[in-house]
Design an enzyme around this catalytic site. Structure first.
Site, PDB file in Angstrom:
ATOM      1  N   ARG A   1      12.387   8.442  -6.470  1.00 47.97           N
ATOM      2  CA  ARG A   1      11.735   7.165  -6.191  1.00 47.97           C
ATOM      3  C   ARG A   1      11.492   6.974  -4.701  1.00 47.97           C
ATOM      4  NH1 ARG A   1       8.096   3.524  -7.601  1.00 47.97           N
ATOM      5  NH2 ARG A   1       8.684   1.381  -7.063  1.00 47.97           N
TER       6      ARG A   1
ATOM      7  N   HIS B   1      -1.690   3.040  -1.002  1.00 47.20           N
ATOM      8  CA  HIS B   1      -1.963   3.143  -2.435  1.00 47.20           C
ATOM      9  C   HIS B   1      -1.577   1.873  -3.182  1.00 47.20           C
ATOM     10  CE1 HIS B   1      -2.780   5.159  -6.175  1.00 47.20           C
ATOM     11  NE2 HIS B   1      -1.542   4.982  -6.610  1.00 47.20           N
ATOM     12  N   ASP B   2      -0.520   1.212  -2.738  1.00 43.75           N
ATOM     13  CA  ASP B   2      -0.052  -0.007  -3.402  1.00 43.75           C
ATOM     14  C   ASP B   2      -1.040  -1.162  -3.331  1.00 43.75           C
ATOM     15  OD1 ASP B   2       2.271   0.789  -4.573  1.00 43.75           O
ATOM     16  OD2 ASP B   2       3.624  -0.147  -3.129  1.00 43.75           O
TER      17      ASP B   2
ATOM     18  N   ASP C   1      -5.351   4.425   1.549  1.00 53.00           N
ATOM     19  CA  ASP C   1      -4.686   5.099   0.433  1.00 53.00           C
ATOM     20  C   ASP C   1      -4.772   6.598   0.667  1.00 53.00           C
ATOM     21  OD1 ASP C   1      -3.766   6.143  -1.936  1.00 53.00           O
ATOM     22  OD2 ASP C   1      -5.104   4.994  -3.228  1.00 53.00           O
TER      23      ASP C   1
ATOM     24  N   SER D   1      -4.480   3.825 -10.381  1.00 51.93           N
ATOM     25  CA  SER D   1      -3.692   5.034 -10.178  1.00 51.93           C
ATOM     26  C   SER D   1      -3.723   5.886 -11.452  1.00 51.93           C
ATOM     27  CB  SER D   1      -2.264   4.644  -9.782  1.00 51.93           C
ATOM     28  OG  SER D   1      -1.534   5.764  -9.338  1.00 51.93           O
TER      29      SER D   1
END
Length: 411
Positions: free
Chosen positions: A241, A373-374, A340, A171
């Site tokens: 968040r 994405h994680d 992602d 990232s």
């Protein structure tokens, strides 16, 4: 330089910490101070600063086996192992870094660094401004990815490392690795960029702006001077968040984890007809937001998201990424993940094509994983196998010896 004091034998205490096989063990950070002013891209100067660092493994005699791991937005120097101050705090990339793991600390000396501007030990907005004796707050200089790399280059000098075997990140960490290859071309042999991008899309900049406005609009923000008011803009941080977390997960994962399940539904499937938590996904996001607001600094969030926005190596080359990479010397590994949507595979492919135009060595893997994405933080045998194979090749080329056999790690 041998094994540093950052690695502590399991016998050194913390009896409640169970050190699993393949772990670097119990670790503690080192604070390294730099008194030479750092000229920033903005034209501002950071007069002095400290970097919080962890290291694992042993630096060999010619200092050629070092790997720098760059962190993403809300991560830190604590890449692997068990935090000596908190046994429940396991390194954010512990499944990647350790003895016999893809980045094998039996063969490589690994450095995890917390960037300036962060809130995990390095100099940042909550640190004391030497000119005023008060926290920097909103007056902390605006930072760029280039600034982080320049500070990291000084860290390499501190360790006596002229050239890294690899610089690696996922990232935002991948952006730093790419910038290393561009601005420090003779100081890394390999560049490993995972789930990253050469620039943010307009949509990604928009997500960052909404998150920043949530923080800035919080009445407890006090124009960034909330330290003096002994408060924290928890609400704004929590919303930031929540928004960010949505972008890190794929729709598939969110559907599998939560679907439309309700939290404590009334009779049958009746709704409560209100605005409190009703769906499980709402409960999850609120929990993530509230937890984040207890340990992350709001000014740091603003700084780092703006650094994300500004990164674009092609900007000074009329949008031509290949020209921006014209002087790169490193060999590359890039990995992307099909689901992602924050930094899609197309972003990695653009980097691959630009590197190929410059006839550079590139290995590219596009992993079909459902996690969004994680995925770069999670266990996936294919993904870890690619990274492990690449490091095995580096080790073989450098004559660093064979990989140790570790249970649960790809052979």
């Amino acid at each position: 330089m041998g094994t540093t004091a950052n690695s502590i034998p399991a016998s050194a205490g913390l009896s409640d910490a169970i050190v699993p096989n393949g772990s670097v063990g119990i670790v503690k950070p080192e604070i390294i101070g730099f008194s030479e002013p750092l000229l920033l891209k903005s034209g501002q100067v950071l007069p002095q600063y400290e970097l919080c660092v962890e290291s694992y493994g042993t630096l060999n005699a010619d200092r050629s086996n070092a790997v720098l791991v760059c962190h993403a937005l809300n991560a830190s120097h604590h890449v692997a192992g068990i935090d000596a101050a908190n046994p429940k705090n396991i390194g954010w990339w512990d499944n990647m870094v350790g003895p016999g793991k893809p980045l094998d600390t039996d063969r490589f000396f690994v450095i995890g660094v917390n960037n300036i501007g962060s809130c995990f030990g390095s100099t940042g907005p909550a640190s004391t401004n030497p000119a005023t004796g008060k926290p920097w707050g909103a007056n902390f200089p605006i930072l760029t990815v280039e600034d982080w790399v320049n500070a990291q280059a000084r860290l390499a000098d501190y360790f006596g490392i002229q050239k890294f075997a690899a610089v690696m990140g996922g990232s935002l960490g991948g952006m730093q690795a790419l910038e290393w290859a561009i601005s420090q071309p003779d100081r890394l042999e390999n560049c490993i960029v995972i789930a990253s991008t050469p620039r943010l899309s307009a949509q990604n900049i928009a997500f960052n702006e909404v998150a920043r406005r949530a923080i800035i609009s919080d009445p407890e923000f006090h124009a960034g001077d909330y330290y003096a008011h002994n408060t924290v803009p928890r609400s704004g941080l929590g919303v930031a968040r929540m928004l960010g977390h949505i972008t890190y997960l794929s729709d598939t994962v969110m559907a599998e984890k939560f679907g439309r399940s309700q939290r404590n539904p009334l009779d049958g499937q009746a709704y409560r007809y209100g605005y409190d938590v009703e769906f499980e996904v709402e409960s999850y996001l609120r929990y993530q937001g509230e937890k984040f607001s207890t340990y992350f600094d709001a000014n740091t969030y603003l700084l780092i998201t703006r650094a994300l926005d500004y990164f674009d190596p092609s900007r000074l080359h009329n949008g031509d990424l290949a020209k921006a990479l014209a002087h790169v010397q490193a060999k590359f590994l890039l990995v992307s993940f099909t689901t992602d949507w924050r930094f899609s595979p197309e972003c990695s492919r653009e980097i691959v094509q630009a590197l190929l135009k410059n006839r550079l060595s590139v290995t590219y893997a596009e992993v079909d994983a459902p996690h969004g994405h994680d995925a770069f933080l999670l266990d996936d045998e294919r993904y870890h196998g690619v990274v492990q194979g690449y490091y095995d090749h580096i080790a073989e080329t450098m004559g660093l010896g064979a990989r140790a056999s570790v249970t649960g790690v790809l052979a």
